[in-house]
Design an enzyme around this catalytic site. Structure first.
Site, mmCIF file in Angstrom:
data_model
loop_
_atom_site.group_PDB
_atom_site.id
_atom_site.type_symbol
_atom_site.label_atom_id
_atom_site.label_comp_id
_atom_site.label_asym_id
_atom_site.label_seq_id
_atom_site.Cartn_x
_atom_site.Cartn_y
_atom_site.Cartn_z
ATOM 1 N N LYS A 1 0.896 -1.165 0.000
ATOM 2 C CA LYS A 1 0.000 0.000 0.000
ATOM 3 C C LYS A 1 0.927 1.205 0.000
ATOM 4 C CE LYS A 1 -1.788 3.027 1.986
ATOM 5 N NZ LYS A 1 -1.534 4.456 1.589
ATOM 6 N N GLU B 1 10.124 1.338 10.425
ATOM 7 C CA GLU B 1 11.161 2.363 10.255
ATOM 8 C C GLU B 1 10.445 3.704 10.396
ATOM 9 O OE1 GLU B 1 13.361 4.945 9.174
ATOM 10 O OE2 GLU B 1 13.741 4.145 7.169
ATOM 11 N N GLU C 1 9.632 15.729 15.288
ATOM 12 C CA GLU C 1 10.061 15.638 13.893
ATOM 13 C C GLU C 1 9.270 16.643 13.052
ATOM 14 O OE1 GLU C 1 9.081 12.037 11.482
ATOM 15 O OE2 GLU C 1 11.210 12.056 10.995
ATOM 16 N N CYS D 1 13.782 10.683 6.931
ATOM 17 C CA CYS D 1 13.729 10.223 8.316
ATOM 18 C C CYS D 1 15.057 10.491 9.011
ATOM 19 C CB CYS D 1 13.368 8.747 8.362
ATOM 20 S SG CYS D 1 14.361 7.728 7.274
HETATM 21 P P1 NAI Z 1 2.054 8.414 7.704
HETATM 22 O O1 NAI Z 1 2.932 7.676 8.620
HETATM 23 O O2 NAI Z 1 0.672 8.686 8.175
HETATM 24 O O3 NAI Z 1 1.940 7.657 6.306
HETATM 25 C C1 NAI Z 1 2.855 6.663 5.863
HETATM 26 C C2 NAI Z 1 2.061 5.542 5.218
HETATM 27 O O4 NAI Z 1 1.177 4.967 6.177
HETATM 28 C C3 NAI Z 1 1.174 5.986 4.055
HETATM 29 O O5 NAI Z 1 1.163 4.981 3.072
HETATM 30 C C4 NAI Z 1 -0.189 6.105 4.708
HETATM 31 O O6 NAI Z 1 -1.254 5.961 3.796
HETATM 32 C C5 NAI Z 1 -0.160 4.959 5.688
HETATM 33 N N1 NAI Z 1 -1.072 5.089 6.834
HETATM 34 C C6 NAI Z 1 -1.481 6.217 7.458
HETATM 35 N N2 NAI Z 1 -2.325 5.920 8.465
HETATM 36 C C7 NAI Z 1 -2.449 4.571 8.491
HETATM 37 C C8 NAI Z 1 -3.168 3.661 9.314
HETATM 38 N N3 NAI Z 1 -3.948 4.072 10.320
HETATM 39 N N4 NAI Z 1 -3.041 2.336 9.073
HETATM 40 C C9 NAI Z 1 -2.254 1.900 8.079
HETATM 41 N N5 NAI Z 1 -1.573 2.713 7.261
HETATM 42 C C10 NAI Z 1 -1.647 4.035 7.456
HETATM 43 O O7 NAI Z 1 2.777 9.761 7.303
HETATM 44 P P2 NAI Z 1 2.253 10.961 6.357
HETATM 45 O O8 NAI Z 1 0.843 11.327 6.673
HETATM 46 O O9 NAI Z 1 2.562 10.600 4.958
HETATM 47 O O10 NAI Z 1 3.234 12.118 6.837
HETATM 48 C C11 NAI Z 1 3.005 12.725 8.099
HETATM 49 C C12 NAI Z 1 4.289 12.895 8.865
HETATM 50 O O11 NAI Z 1 4.904 11.644 9.105
HETATM 51 C C13 NAI Z 1 5.356 13.695 8.160
HETATM 52 O O12 NAI Z 1 5.153 15.059 8.347
HETATM 53 C C14 NAI Z 1 6.605 13.204 8.800
HETATM 54 O O13 NAI Z 1 6.848 13.882 10.000
HETATM 55 C C15 NAI Z 1 6.305 11.767 9.118
HETATM 56 N N6 NAI Z 1 6.886 10.841 8.130
HETATM 57 C C16 NAI Z 1 8.062 10.257 8.417
HETATM 58 C C17 NAI Z 1 8.662 9.429 7.509
HETATM 59 C C18 NAI Z 1 9.955 8.811 7.814
HETATM 60 O O14 NAI Z 1 10.583 8.260 6.920
HETATM 61 N N7 NAI Z 1 10.396 8.849 9.024
HETATM 62 C C19 NAI Z 1 8.068 9.175 6.188
HETATM 63 C C20 NAI Z 1 6.802 9.813 5.997
HETATM 64 C C21 NAI Z 1 6.259 10.611 6.945
#
Ligand code: NAI
Ligand code: MG
Length: 495
Positions: free
Chosen positions: A178, A253, A386, A287
């Protein structure tokens, strides 16, 4: 990528329409142009994909394929990615706004990940265990888990998906991916290339859609054997809780707030470039961003000046342009979040040395200026949380003990950088910093061969290297009685 193209789910090597009939749009964050529509997945679509991957897992075409041949398929997929690197890099740049230069560099090394895991596919093996009793043969086997779910973010869609897909396939699993709702296109293309490489239908399935719908449904699917996730710490903890209730394993991660430490004996010119690269590359949307910069008092002013000067000269604009150094943030909410944090920092007493403003990059997109904050400390939210944007918090320190304490005073533990010419100090700090990756006189180095693990709230499990194979296999211990003697009656105690 054709304008207004419509993508469906990719299930069983077929394009499958969403059961709801609904689609959502993906836009270019540099220009706000609509790029394409993707299927809005729900629980029904996820069930189709998991069932297809379960059937593929049991299908002799995959299950009985030799490990060598699994390796061949991975190598072929690596070749195909190499052949399509330019197309894929452009798609990712249009979708998430990262520099084409950076995406090209990522895509040109991505085949190496597939070649590395191709080489490991035929080296997954068990042990023969002495087990104290000479009359038994005890051996272990490493088996694939089944259908692995992968949920991935938008910042480096193909690289971060590959860190999960390549080892999972090398071990003989199947996978339902996904991708982030902000970057569906290249992951769909990857699944198509997997079919072209010769992976049987259903081995790699993709369901697109939103986290709370498609993502949550995938995590909750009862047939899922494991979930591998990269993204925010908050979503990671939700996924971990759900997985724990069904006792399935997770590889997570998550976020970071990594310290980048410059000692008084460092080469300050190099360290300044390392600080700039650590926080402003990818507009800070990584990240591993080096978002907390600690500079020794003796070089604090010089470092601040160099970093601020370079930050001011960073060229903001079209990420497709080779001269651009900073693209937009990936979507409107992400820029609002970054801007909100800088405003919050100012209200907490931070001083903005440069940046601190939204920009349209001349293109109308979601840009934000490279920002340097001072007069900050570990009690402030801009230093603790973050931000995931081009915002550096720079703080002075006096002693090694002090900076070690400050650097480790965080909920995260993904990475840490340190700049010093003192060899003993480098090793001393490397052993005491609470982070899974330590860089000395460099920052952001990465290889499929090198394992990485997030400490504390930065994650669970290992990605990359041979270590990650444990994340995608389960261990079976087999006991064979080699003794011809009759089996003793267990209720008659012999002395
Ligand atoms: P997110 O963690 O919500 O999304 C990442 C993935 O998880 C996406 O594919 C999303 O559709 C999915 N997802 C979201 N909620 C879910 C749930 N309840 N169950 C299963 N899958 C779910 O992050 P998002 O909204 O893209 O970005 C928000 C913040 O997250 C960013 O501002 C950043 O701070 C952080 N982030 C950190 C990352 C890293 O590599 N450490 C990567 C992306 C975001
Ligand atoms: Mg997009």
């Amino acid at each position: 990528m054709a304008n207004n193209q419509t993508y469906q789910h990719y299930i069983g090597a077929q394009w499958v329409a969403p059961s709801s009939g609904e689609y959502f749009q993906s836009t270019n964050p540099a220009t706000l142009a609509v790029l394409y529509s993707a299927a809005r997945g729900n629980a029904e679509d996820v069930a189709k994909a998991v069932e297809s991957s379960q059937a593929a897992f049991e299908d002799p075409r995959w299950r009985d394929l030799s490990q060598t041949k699994r390796g061949h398929l991975l190598r072929r997929l690596g070749d195909l990615i190499g052949e399509h690197a330019e197309e894929l890099a452009r798609m990712e740049t249009l979708d998430n706004g990262k520099l084409l230069r950076e995406m090209r560099a990522q895509l040109s090394t991505l085949p190496e990940y597939y070649y590395y895991y191709a080489g490991l596919a035929d080296k997954i093996q068990g042990d023969v265990i002495p087990a104290s009793d000479k009359r038994v043969l005890n051996y272990t086997m490493r088996e694939p888990l089944g259908v692995v779910g992968a949920i991935t973010p938008w910042n480096s869609p193909l690289t971060l998906t590959t860190s999960k897909l390549a080892p999972a396939l090398a071990a003989g699993n199947t996978m339902v991916i996904k991708p982030s709702e902000y970057t569906s296109a290249t992951v769909l293309r990857l699944a198509e290339l997997a079919t072209e490489a010769g992976f049987p239908p259903g081995v790699v399935n993709v369901v697109t859609g939103f986290g709370a719908e498609a993502g949550a449904a995938l995590v909750e699917h009862p047939k899922l054997a494991k979930i591998s996730f990269t993204g925010s710490t908050l979503t990671g903890s939700r996924i971990a809780a759900s997985a724990a209730s069904r006792f399935i394993g997770t590889t997570l991660e998550l976020g970071g707030k990594s310290p980048n430490i410059v000692f008084g004996d460092a080469d300050v010119a190099n360290a300044s470039m390392g600080v700039v690269a650590g926080i402003f590359a990818a507009a800070g949307q990584t990240c591993i961003a080096g978002s907390r910069v600690f500079a020794h008092k003796s070089i604090y002013d010089e470092l601040l000046e160099r970093v601020t000067e370079r930050a001011r000269s960073i060229v903001i604009g079209d990420p497709l342009d080779d001269l651009t150094e900073l693209g937009p943030l990936a979507f409107a909410d992400q820029r609002d979040k970054v801007a909100g944090y800088v405003d919050l920092g100012v209200s907490e007493g931070a001083r903005v040395l440069t940046g601190g403003r939204r920009s349209d990059g001349g293109l109308g997109g979601f840009f934000y200026e490279p920002t340097v904050l001072t007069d900050v400390d570990n009690s402030m939210r801009v230093v603790r949380e973050e931000i995931f944007g081009p915002v550096a918090a720079i703080m002075p320190f006096e002693t090694e003990e002090e900076v070690l304490r400050l650097a480790n005073d965080t909920d995260y533990g993904l990475a840490a950088g340190l700049w010093t010419q003192n060899l003993s100090r480098a090793h001393r700090m490397a052993s005491k910093l609470e982070a899974g990756t330590i860089w000395v006189n460099t920052y952001r180095a990465m290889s499929p061969m090198s394992p990485r693990q997030g400490f504390k709230n930065s994650g669970v499990g290992v990605e990359h290297g041979t270590e990650t194979m444990r994340e995608y296999t389960r261990l079976k211990s087999v006991w064979i009685n080699t003794n011809e003697e009759p089996v003793a009656d267990p209720f008659i105690m012999r002395s």
